[in-house]
Design a protein around this motif. Structure first.
Motif, PDB file in Angstrom:
ATOM      1  N   LEU A  24      43.946  -3.460 -37.158  1.00 45.55           N
ATOM      2  CA  LEU A  24      43.245  -2.295 -36.611  1.00 45.55           C
ATOM      3  C   LEU A  24      42.686  -1.455 -37.745  1.00 45.55           C
ATOM      4  O   LEU A  24      43.229  -1.429 -38.842  1.00 45.55           O
ATOM      5  CB  LEU A  24      44.210  -1.410 -35.821  1.00 45.55           C
ATOM      6  CG  LEU A  24      44.925  -2.014 -34.620  1.00 45.55           C
ATOM      7  CD1 LEU A  24      45.776  -0.926 -33.948  1.00 45.55           C
ATOM      8  CD2 LEU A  24      43.925  -2.584 -33.645  1.00 45.55           C
ATOM      9  N   VAL A  35      42.244 -14.792 -28.459  1.00 42.90           N
ATOM     10  CA  VAL A  35      41.793 -16.039 -29.078  1.00 42.90           C
ATOM     11  C   VAL A  35      42.046 -17.169 -28.094  1.00 42.90           C
ATOM     12  O   VAL A  35      43.149 -17.293 -27.556  1.00 42.90           O
ATOM     13  CB  VAL A  35      42.552 -16.365 -30.381  1.00 42.90           C
ATOM     14  CG1 VAL A  35      41.998 -17.653 -31.000  1.00 42.90           C
ATOM     15  CG2 VAL A  35      42.464 -15.238 -31.376  1.00 42.90           C
ATOM     16  N   ALA A  90      35.881  -5.899 -32.909  1.00 43.14           N
ATOM     17  CA  ALA A  90      35.388  -5.170 -31.747  1.00 43.14           C
ATOM     18  C   ALA A  90      35.645  -3.677 -31.940  1.00 43.14           C
ATOM     19  O   ALA A  90      36.554  -3.278 -32.660  1.00 43.14           O
ATOM     20  CB  ALA A  90      36.105  -5.650 -30.487  1.00 43.14           C
ATOM     21  N   VAL A 136      39.162  -3.437 -33.804  1.00 46.76           N
ATOM     22  CA  VAL A 136      40.291  -4.349 -33.591  1.00 46.76           C
ATOM     23  C   VAL A 136      39.797  -5.780 -33.684  1.00 46.76           C
ATOM     24  O   VAL A 136      38.697  -6.111 -33.228  1.00 46.76           O
ATOM     25  CB  VAL A 136      40.964  -4.077 -32.225  1.00 46.76           C
ATOM     26  CG1 VAL A 136      39.978  -4.139 -31.073  1.00 46.76           C
ATOM     27  CG2 VAL A 136      42.125  -5.037 -31.976  1.00 46.76           C
ATOM     28  N   THR A 137      40.602  -6.628 -34.295  1.00 43.65           N
ATOM     29  CA  THR A 137      40.240  -8.030 -34.440  1.00 43.65           C
ATOM     30  C   THR A 137      41.465  -8.895 -34.232  1.00 43.65           C
ATOM     31  O   THR A 137      42.593  -8.436 -34.419  1.00 43.65           O
ATOM     32  CB  THR A 137      39.643  -8.282 -35.839  1.00 43.65           C
ATOM     33  OG1 THR A 137      39.232  -9.644 -35.937  1.00 43.65           O
ATOM     34  CG2 THR A 137      40.657  -8.003 -36.917  1.00 43.65           C
ATOM     35  N   ILE A 138      41.253 -10.129 -33.802  1.00 41.07           N
ATOM     36  CA  ILE A 138      42.368 -11.059 -33.624  1.00 41.07           C
ATOM     37  C   ILE A 138      41.945 -12.435 -34.142  1.00 41.07           C
ATOM     38  O   ILE A 138      40.798 -12.845 -33.966  1.00 41.07           O
ATOM     39  CB  ILE A 138      42.814 -11.111 -32.141  1.00 41.07           C
ATOM     40  CG1 ILE A 138      44.079 -11.980 -31.960  1.00 41.07           C
ATOM     41  CG2 ILE A 138      41.696 -11.592 -31.221  1.00 41.07           C
ATOM     42  CD1 ILE A 138      44.771 -11.787 -30.612  1.00 41.07           C
ATOM     43  N   ASP A 139      42.859 -13.090 -34.810  1.00 36.89           N
ATOM     44  CA  ASP A 139      42.593 -14.412 -35.392  1.00 36.89           C
ATOM     45  C   ASP A 139      43.772 -15.327 -35.151  1.00 36.89           C
ATOM     46  O   ASP A 139      44.905 -14.871 -35.053  1.00 36.89           O
ATOM     47  CB  ASP A 139      42.404 -14.286 -36.918  1.00 36.89           C
ATOM     48  CG  ASP A 139      41.216 -13.438 -37.288  1.00 36.89           C
ATOM     49  OD1 ASP A 139      40.092 -13.936 -37.184  1.00 36.89           O
ATOM     50  OD2 ASP A 139      41.416 -12.276 -37.678  1.00 36.89           O
ATOM     51  N   ILE A 196      50.779  -7.880 -29.633  1.00 38.99           N
ATOM     52  CA  ILE A 196      50.168  -9.210 -29.751  1.00 38.99           C
ATOM     53  C   ILE A 196      51.119 -10.242 -29.158  1.00 38.99           C
ATOM     54  O   ILE A 196      52.333 -10.134 -29.319  1.00 38.99           O
ATOM     55  CB  ILE A 196      49.813  -9.526 -31.225  1.00 38.99           C
ATOM     56  CG1 ILE A 196      49.046 -10.861 -31.345  1.00 38.99           C
ATOM     57  CG2 ILE A 196      51.033  -9.531 -32.119  1.00 38.99           C
ATOM     58  CD1 ILE A 196      48.359 -11.059 -32.693  1.00 38.99           C
ATOM     59  N   THR A 249      47.113 -13.104 -35.645  1.00 37.72           N
ATOM     60  CA  THR A 249      47.205 -11.797 -36.289  1.00 37.72           C
ATOM     61  C   THR A 249      46.129 -10.859 -35.751  1.00 37.72           C
ATOM     62  O   THR A 249      45.026 -11.292 -35.423  1.00 37.72           O
ATOM     63  CB  THR A 249      47.017 -11.919 -37.822  1.00 37.72           C
ATOM     64  OG1 THR A 249      45.817 -12.660 -38.081  1.00 37.72           O
ATOM     65  CG2 THR A 249      48.183 -12.619 -38.469  1.00 37.72           C
ATOM     66  N   THR A 250      46.491  -9.613 -35.679  1.00 41.40           N
ATOM     67  CA  THR A 250      45.556  -8.558 -35.285  1.00 41.40           C
ATOM     68  C   THR A 250      45.606  -7.466 -36.334  1.00 41.40           C
ATOM     69  O   THR A 250      46.691  -7.110 -36.809  1.00 41.40           O
ATOM     70  CB  THR A 250      45.954  -7.986 -33.908  1.00 41.40           C
ATOM     71  OG1 THR A 250      45.435  -8.831 -32.884  1.00 41.40           O
ATOM     72  CG2 THR A 250      45.393  -6.577 -33.697  1.00 41.40           C
TER      73      THR A 250
END
Lengths: 286, 286
Positions: free
Chosen positions: B121, A74, B22, B29-32, A31, B118-119
Motif C-alpha cells: 500500500l 490475482v 490501483a 494498492v497492488t497485489i502480486d 490478504i 504480496t500486497t
C-alpha cells in the motif's frame, strides 16, 4: 511445524500480526490465498470462485468493524480461458458491489494449480480487535452457521447450481460497521465457531460458555451432527463478537441480519453445554 | 488466450485496472503472485524470496509516485519449516524497513508449490499513471538494467550467494516519490524496458526513440547481447518515466539514485537506434 505453530512464529516476528486484518493508520488490509485442491470443490464456477475469494477478504475487513473500500485479486491458472477469467472477474466485481466496495483490478499468473490471491481494504479509525472481551459480557453471532457445510453436501449430491449459490455468501460488512460501536472483540467464523471462540479466548484472556440450543444453524444444513458441523466446519464468514448484555438490543436493532446471543464470556475455558469444546478448526468434508 | 489478451479482457471489465497499482482515494494498492517454478530459481533463499516478492509489490507502489506505507503477504508452501518461514518473514520485514514501510503480517497457505502473494500500500494525492506522456518530452530510467539477468547468470554459474544478493533489489520508493513532481507518466521495468516502453506508448498514445548507447546496463551483466538482455529480460524493478527535457536537471538533483535519459518521446512507434523495438517482454533464461 503445523499451521498454528507457524502463525505463532509469524506473530513473534511481526508485531502487527494476529488479527483478521492488519491496521495501517486508518486503513485495514488483509490478504488471502485460495486454491483448487482445498478451497474450490469440483463444480465450483469461476464466478463463484471470484465472489468467494474476494468475499473472504471482505469478511476479514468486516471483522475489524471497518467499511470496505475496495479489493484486488490475482487470478493464477494454467491457461487463461476467456469465459473462466471473465466469470472470476464478474464474481469479484459483484461481491464488491454487494457491500459497497470497489473491485479495482489485480494481476494474472500462469500457475499449475488454479490459485487465487485477494486483498481487501477498509477504513476505520477504531478497529475492533480480538483482544477486548471481558468476563461478564455475552458472545453473539450474525446469521447462521453451517452454510458452507451445506454447500459441500450439495456439491457431493451433484446439486451444483445450488451448491454454488450457497458458496456465494454475503460478507458481513454492513453488520461489522454497525457492530463496531457495541462489540468489545470481534472476528469472523472462517475457521469455525469453535476455533473462533478459542482464538478470542486466547487474545482476550477470557473463556466462553456457549449453549448449543442457542447456536443458529443454517436451515439448509441437514443430517446427523448438525450442531457439531455448524460449530466446527467453518468457512462461514459470519461475525462472532462479544458485547455487554445490555447492548444487545441496540446492536440488534441496528442490524439488517439476524444476531443471536449464543453464550457468556467467562473467566476461562471454552465450553459448549458445560463440556469442554475442543479447539477444532476448519476441516473440509468431515 | 495469452496473458496480454487476458489483461485486456480484465481491463474491459474493470474500469480501474491497467496501471502498476490501483488507486482508491488517496491510497494505492497492488497485489502480486510469485511461485517457485517461474520466479525463484533453485538456490533462492526464503529470505531472498520474501525480500523480492514484497519488493516487487513495493516497486508497483513506487511506480505510482506514492509513499509506501506497508505490505502484507501470504506464504504458501507444502510444509512450514521454521527456518524457511522465518527467513521469508525477515526478508519481507527488511525490504519494508529499507523503504520506510511496515510489514504488518499476512497469512499461511498449505500449497503444493511454493507460492507467495504480496500486497503493498502507498499514499499519494497525485498518483502518476502511464497515460500522461507527450511527444517532445524525454524518457529516463533509474539505476541500471540487467541486474536480474546477471542474477540468473550467477545462479546458473553456481554463485548462489552472489545471485541472492543481486536478486534483493532496492524498490525505488524514494525515487518514485521524488519523481512524482516531474514525471508525466511512469511505470516500473518489471517486464523489461522494451515492454515498458510499449505499454507507456499505448497508454499515452505516443512513441519512443531510444538510443542504445544511452541505456544504463548493470555492471555485473556480462557476456554477449548485453543491451538486448538489459532491455528485454525484465524483472529489474527500476522506474521508467517521461518528463519535460527542462525538468531533468531538477529531477536528477533530487534523486539519490542514477537517473539516465535514454531517448525521446515521439508521436508514434517504439524504436531503438532507429529500428523498431519489438514488444518483447519478460522471458526467463533467454
Amino acid at each position: 511445524m503445523d499451521e498454528r505453530a507457524a502463525l505463532g512464529l509469524v506473530g513473534d516476528l511481526v508485531d502487527a500480526a494476529g488479527d483478521d486484518a492488519a491496521v495501517l493508520g486508518g486503513t485495514v488490509v488483509t490478504i488471502d490465498m485460495l486454491h483448487e485442491t482445498t478451497d474450490f470443490p469440483a463444480g465450483t464456477t469461476r464466478y463463484t470462485a471470484g465472489w468467494r475469494a474476494v468475499g473472504a477478504s471482505l469478511s476479514d475487513v468486516a471483522a475489524m468493524g471497518a467499511a470496505a473500500t475496495g479489493a484486488v485479486g490475482v487470478y493464477g491458472a494454467p491457461s487463461f480461458e476467456p469465459d473462466d477469467l471473465e466469470g472470476f472477474v464478474r464474481g469479484a466485481l459483484d461481491v464488491c458491489e454487494h457491500v459497497g466496495a470497489e473491485y479495482v483490478g489485480g494481476d494474472l499468473d500462469g500457475h499449475d494449480e488454479f490459485t487465487v490471491a485477494t486483498t481487501a481494504l477498509g477504513e476505520t479509525d477504531a478497529p475492533v480487535s480480538r483482544d477486548g472481551a471481558s468476563a461478564g459480557e455475552v458472545v453473539a453471532v450474525t446469521g447462521a452457521l453451517g452454510r458452507s457445510a451445506a454447500a459441500l453436501d450439495a456439491f457431493d449430491a451433484g446439486e451444483t447450481e445450488r451448491a454454488n449459490e450457497l458458496f456465494r455468501f454475503t460478507p458481513r460488512v454492513r453488520a461489522g460497521v454497525s457492530l463496531r460501536e457495541h462489540a468489545s472483540a470481534m472476528m469472523d467464523s472462517s475457521d469455525g465457531l469453535a476455533r473462533s471462540l478459542h482464538q478470542l479466548a486466547e487474545a482476550s484472556d477470557v473463556g466462553f460458555d456457549v449453549e448449543g440450543a442457542a447456536v443458529p444453524i443454517y436451515d439448509a444444513l441437514r443430517g446427523k451432527g448438525r450442531l457439531a458441523r455448524a460449530t466446527t466446519f467453518g468457512e462461514d464468514f459470519e461475525l462472532v463478537c462479544t458485547l455487554p448484555a445490555d447492548a444487545v438490543a441496540a446492536a440488534k436493532a441496528a442490524l439488517d441480519v439476524p444476531f443471536t446471543v449464543v453464550g457468556d464470556v467467562t473467566e476461562s475455558g471454552v465450553r459448549l453445554d458445560g463440556e469442554a469444546l475442543a479447539d477444532r478448526g476448519y476441516t473440509h468434508g468431515e
